[in-house]
Design a protein around this motif. Structure first.
Motif, PDB file in Angstrom:
ATOM      1  N   ASP A 162     -95.125 -21.964   4.339  1.00 29.58           N
ATOM      2  CA  ASP A 162     -96.057 -23.085   4.241  1.00 29.58           C
ATOM      3  C   ASP A 162     -95.294 -24.405   4.317  1.00 29.58           C
ATOM      4  OD1 ASP A 162     -98.040 -21.226   3.935  1.00 29.58           O
ATOM      5  OD2 ASP A 162     -98.162 -21.424   1.748  1.00 29.58           O
ATOM      6  N   ILE A 163     -95.936 -25.414   4.871  1.00 32.16           N
ATOM      7  CA  ILE A 163     -95.323 -26.744   4.983  1.00 32.16           C
ATOM      8  C   ILE A 163     -96.263 -27.777   4.375  1.00 32.16           C
ATOM      9  CG2 ILE A 163     -94.052 -26.111   7.059  1.00 32.16           C
ATOM     10  CD1 ILE A 163     -96.106 -27.720   8.679  1.00 32.16           C
ATOM     11  N   GLU A 164     -95.800 -29.002   4.280  1.00 36.50           N
ATOM     12  CA  GLU A 164     -96.655 -30.091   3.812  1.00 36.50           C
ATOM     13  C   GLU A 164     -96.550 -31.272   4.757  1.00 36.50           C
ATOM     14  OE1 GLU A 164     -94.448 -32.831   0.655  1.00 36.50           O
ATOM     15  OE2 GLU A 164     -94.559 -30.765  -0.054  1.00 36.50           O
ATOM     16  N   MET A 165     -97.621 -32.041   4.843  1.00 35.79           N
ATOM     17  CA  MET A 165     -97.640 -33.230   5.679  1.00 35.79           C
ATOM     18  C   MET A 165     -96.678 -34.276   5.119  1.00 35.79           C
ATOM     19  SD  MET A 165    -101.776 -33.439   6.189  1.00 35.79           S
ATOM     20  CE  MET A 165    -101.689 -34.938   7.158  1.00 35.79           C
ATOM     21  N   LEU A 166     -96.238 -35.171   5.985  1.00 33.90           N
ATOM     22  CA  LEU A 166     -95.295 -36.205   5.576  1.00 33.90           C
ATOM     23  C   LEU A 166     -96.037 -37.438   5.081  1.00 33.90           C
ATOM     24  CD1 LEU A 166     -92.683 -36.024   8.468  1.00 33.90           C
ATOM     25  CD2 LEU A 166     -92.626 -34.852   6.262  1.00 33.90           C
ATOM     26  N   SER A 167     -95.457 -38.105   4.119  1.00 41.89           N
ATOM     27  CA  SER A 167     -95.995 -39.378   3.633  1.00 41.89           C
ATOM     28  C   SER A 167     -95.368 -40.519   4.433  1.00 41.89           C
ATOM     29  CB  SER A 167     -95.690 -39.540   2.144  1.00 41.89           C
ATOM     30  OG  SER A 167     -94.287 -39.457   1.904  1.00 41.89           O
ATOM     31  N   LYS A 168     -95.941 -41.721   4.306  1.00 39.00           N
ATOM     32  CA  LYS A 168     -95.407 -42.884   5.013  1.00 39.00           C
ATOM     33  C   LYS A 168     -94.087 -43.311   4.389  1.00 39.00           C
ATOM     34  CE  LYS A 168     -99.923 -44.566   6.492  1.00 39.00           C
ATOM     35  NZ  LYS A 168    -100.901 -45.676   6.456  1.00 39.00           N
ATOM     36  N   PHE A 175     -90.783 -41.036  13.482  1.00 36.62           N
ATOM     37  CA  PHE A 175     -90.069 -40.172  12.541  1.00 36.62           C
ATOM     38  C   PHE A 175     -90.618 -38.743  12.540  1.00 36.62           C
ATOM     39  CE2 PHE A 175     -89.614 -44.447  10.578  1.00 36.62           C
ATOM     40  CZ  PHE A 175     -88.237 -44.540  10.629  1.00 36.62           C
ATOM     41  N   SER A 176     -91.936 -38.594  12.604  1.00 34.18           N
ATOM     42  CA  SER A 176     -92.532 -37.261  12.479  1.00 34.18           C
ATOM     43  C   SER A 176     -92.098 -36.334  13.601  1.00 34.18           C
ATOM     44  CB  SER A 176     -94.058 -37.363  12.452  1.00 34.18           C
ATOM     45  OG  SER A 176     -94.560 -37.900  13.660  1.00 34.18           O
ATOM     46  N   ARG A 177     -91.776 -36.889  14.770  1.00 41.53           N
ATOM     47  CA  ARG A 177     -91.317 -36.056  15.878  1.00 41.53           C
ATOM     48  C   ARG A 177     -90.052 -35.295  15.508  1.00 41.53           C
ATOM     49  NH1 ARG A 177     -91.717 -35.166  21.191  1.00 41.53           N
ATOM     50  NH2 ARG A 177     -89.824 -34.776  22.387  1.00 41.53           N
ATOM     51  N   PHE A 178     -89.250 -35.880  14.652  1.00 45.36           N
ATOM     52  CA  PHE A 178     -87.984 -35.260  14.273  1.00 45.36           C
ATOM     53  C   PHE A 178     -88.079 -34.455  12.973  1.00 45.36           C
ATOM     54  CE2 PHE A 178     -86.930 -39.020  16.783  1.00 45.36           C
ATOM     55  CZ  PHE A 178     -86.068 -38.492  17.728  1.00 45.36           C
ATOM     56  N   PHE A 179     -88.972 -34.856  12.060  1.00 47.54           N
ATOM     57  CA  PHE A 179     -88.941 -34.284  10.718  1.00 47.54           C
ATOM     58  C   PHE A 179     -90.198 -33.512  10.317  1.00 47.54           C
ATOM     59  CE2 PHE A 179     -86.356 -38.241  10.626  1.00 47.54           C
ATOM     60  CZ  PHE A 179     -85.115 -37.631  10.518  1.00 47.54           C
ATOM     61  N   TYR A 180     -91.254 -33.586  11.101  1.00 46.91           N
ATOM     62  CA  TYR A 180     -92.470 -32.847  10.772  1.00 46.91           C
ATOM     63  C   TYR A 180     -92.567 -31.653  11.725  1.00 46.91           C
ATOM     64  CZ  TYR A 180     -97.360 -31.952   9.530  1.00 46.91           C
ATOM     65  OH  TYR A 180     -98.530 -31.373   9.091  1.00 46.91           O
ATOM     66  N   LYS A 181     -92.187 -30.477  11.241  1.00 49.80           N
ATOM     67  CA  LYS A 181     -92.090 -29.301  12.103  1.00 49.80           C
ATOM     68  C   LYS A 181     -92.603 -28.052  11.399  1.00 49.80           C
ATOM     69  CE  LYS A 181     -88.069 -30.982  14.725  1.00 49.80           C
ATOM     70  NZ  LYS A 181     -86.709 -30.656  15.200  1.00 49.80           N
ATOM     71  N   VAL A 182     -93.147 -27.148  12.190  1.00 51.09           N
ATOM     72  CA  VAL A 182     -93.436 -25.782  11.736  1.00 51.09           C
ATOM     73  C   VAL A 182     -92.185 -24.957  11.991  1.00 51.09           C
ATOM     74  CG1 VAL A 182     -94.845 -23.726  12.097  1.00 51.09           C
ATOM     75  CG2 VAL A 182     -95.895 -25.992  12.224  1.00 51.09           C
ATOM     76  N   LYS A 183     -91.692 -24.271  10.969  1.00 47.75           N
ATOM     77  CA  LYS A 183     -90.450 -23.523  11.086  1.00 47.75           C
ATOM     78  C   LYS A 183     -90.708 -22.024  10.969  1.00 47.75           C
ATOM     79  CE  LYS A 183     -87.612 -27.306   9.303  1.00 47.75           C
ATOM     80  NZ  LYS A 183     -86.612 -27.718   8.280  1.00 47.75           N
ATOM     81  N   ALA A 184     -90.289 -21.294  11.989  1.00 44.27           N
ATOM     82  CA  ALA A 184     -90.414 -19.834  11.995  1.00 44.27           C
ATOM     83  C   ALA A 184     -89.079 -19.219  11.579  1.00 44.27           C
ATOM     84  CB  ALA A 184     -90.806 -19.335  13.382  1.00 44.27           C
ATOM     85  N   GLU A 185     -89.119 -18.393  10.533  1.00 40.50           N
ATOM     86  CA  GLU A 185     -87.916 -17.695  10.067  1.00 40.50           C
ATOM     87  C   GLU A 185     -87.832 -16.348  10.781  1.00 40.50           C
ATOM     88  OE1 GLU A 185     -88.372 -17.466   5.868  1.00 40.50           O
ATOM     89  OE2 GLU A 185     -87.858 -19.578   5.526  1.00 40.50           O
ATOM     90  N   LYS A 277     -88.085 -31.891   0.292  1.00 40.83           N
ATOM     91  CA  LYS A 277     -87.100 -32.966   0.391  1.00 40.83           C
ATOM     92  C   LYS A 277     -86.568 -33.037   1.823  1.00 40.83           C
ATOM     93  CE  LYS A 277     -87.321 -33.792  -4.060  1.00 40.83           C
ATOM     94  NZ  LYS A 277     -87.953 -35.024  -4.567  1.00 40.83           N
ATOM     95  N   LEU A 278     -86.693 -34.194   2.424  1.00 40.53           N
ATOM     96  CA  LEU A 278     -86.200 -34.370   3.785  1.00 40.53           C
ATOM     97  C   LEU A 278     -84.701 -34.657   3.829  1.00 40.53           C
ATOM     98  CD1 LEU A 278     -89.071 -36.528   5.335  1.00 40.53           C
ATOM     99  CD2 LEU A 278     -88.706 -34.066   5.543  1.00 40.53           C
TER     100      LEU A 278
END
Length: 362
Positions: A162-168, A175-185, A277-278
């Motif tokens: 599960d992930i969470e949306m980013l705050s401003k 920024f979201s292009r680099f740090f807001y991602k769905v990660k498959a393990e 934590k980013l």
């Protein structure tokens, strides 16, 4: 005569008891698998690991395992993660033992064989007498050393946490292009003798009904796994998903062939729900952008380019300035006409008032 018969009976009975106990002891201990063998040949200078599981039918007491390597040519290559002597704790029926193989870079090409003896006895007793020495097993070692490369892997499992949306301000696109991602393990088992990674992984995100394709992405930069190791690697996919539940369908490729596909459900939470934590990287990126902006402005000031920038802007803005001039003239004409009419009405009104006054005097 009777004494001789009694002694013989006692002797045979003792032998029977010893063998019976030994067979019972052996029946309560085993290993899986009973060999250390590379699926594919390995390179000189490479590292190989294989897990041997020690099994016993009951674990009523603490035992001690003693490992001895009998492989004259390759004894120095072999070690055990737990050491040559280690405990088999009470109440544990399965104990993993990892055999580590470190092949010297100077090793010659060829086949190397040997075996590893494992002896188990009550803790503190060692192999010094009693029937406990009957608890033992042999691990055959068979290694092929080559200079030919073999590249292959299998996928053991996959999951999407599960992930969470980013705050401003991190939710802004820059920024979201680099740090807001769905990660498959993805758990990858390298069955070859060189580092390997899937060629690429693709992810399709659907709604809960699996009817609407919301997003699709590809990751071609999946980390590599060392030879003969099993490791969980991350495939990351930039996303714009809002809060909710989604289905993720993954495909893992070796060259152009799909070697694994699966699907799972995952959740996108509101900002701050998971406490993600980013790290320091976003702040470094923000600081770098501010620094570049400052350096750009200082550079313009230093080379006194503002006058040229003003001239360029002045020339490029000519159509706007011309349009503004035309609109200004039209506005001035409208104002002049308006006040002229107002003035005429005022004069007419003044004359009417004067006529009324004159009439009143008469």
């Amino acid at each position: 005569m009777k004494l001789r018969v009694i002694k013989s009976a006692v002797f045979f009975f003792s032998v029977f008891i010893v063998f019976a106990c030994a067979q019972n002891a052996q029946a309560g201990f085993g290993i899986s698998p009973p060999y250390v063998k590379t699926i594919k040949p390995i390179f000189p200078g490479s590292h190989y690991e294989q897990t041997i599981t020690l099994l016993r039918s009951s674990a009523d007491e603490d035992l001690e395992a003693i490992v001895k390597v009998n492989a004259p040519e390759i004894a120095d290559w072999i070690s055990i993660d737990k050491g040559d002597v280690f405990d088999l704790p009470k109440n544990e029926l399965k104990i993993p033992m990892v055999v580590l193989i470190d092949v010297p870079s100077s090793a010659e090409i060829g086949n190397y064989q040997g075996y590893i003896n494992i002896q188990v006895s009550p803790k503190g007793q060692g192999t010094g007498g009693g029937v406990a020495i009957a608890l033992g097993a042999r691990v055959d070692v068979d290694l092929n050393i080559t200079k030919e490369a073999f590249l292959d892997f299998t996928i053991r499992k996959f999951d999407i946490p599960d992930i969470e949306m980013l705050s401003k301000p991190w939710s802004y696109p820059i920024f979201s292009r680099f740090f807001y991602k769905v990660k498959a393990e993805i758990t990858v088992k390298n069955t070859g003798n060189v580092k390997v990674a899937p060629t690429k992984a693709t992810l399709e995100v659907y709604d809960l009904n699996k009817e609407i394709l919301l997003e699709a992405g590809t990751d071609k930069k999946i980390p590599k796994v060392e030879p003969f190791e099993t490791k969980t690697v991350i495939a990351a996919f930039p996303t714009k998903l809002s809060q909710g539940q989604y289905w993720g369908k993954i495909r893992v490729y070796k060259d152009d062939e799909v070697v694994y596909k699966d699907e799972t459900i995952f959740l996108v939470n509101d900002p701050g729900t998971l406490g993600t934590k980013l790290g320091i990287l976003p702040w470094l990126m923000l600081g770098g952008m501010i620094l570049l902006a400052i350096l750009f402005i200082l550079g313009l000031i230093k080379i006194k380019i503002w006058r040229y920038v003003y001239k360029v802007i002045y020339v490029l803005s000519w159509p706007l300035r011309y349009l503004f001039s035309v609109l200004s003239r039209i506005w001035q004409a409208i104002k002049r006409k308006f006040w002229e009419k107002m003035h005429q009405k005022a004069i007419k009104y003044q004359k009417e008032i004067q006529v009324d006054k004159n009439n009143d005097k008469k």
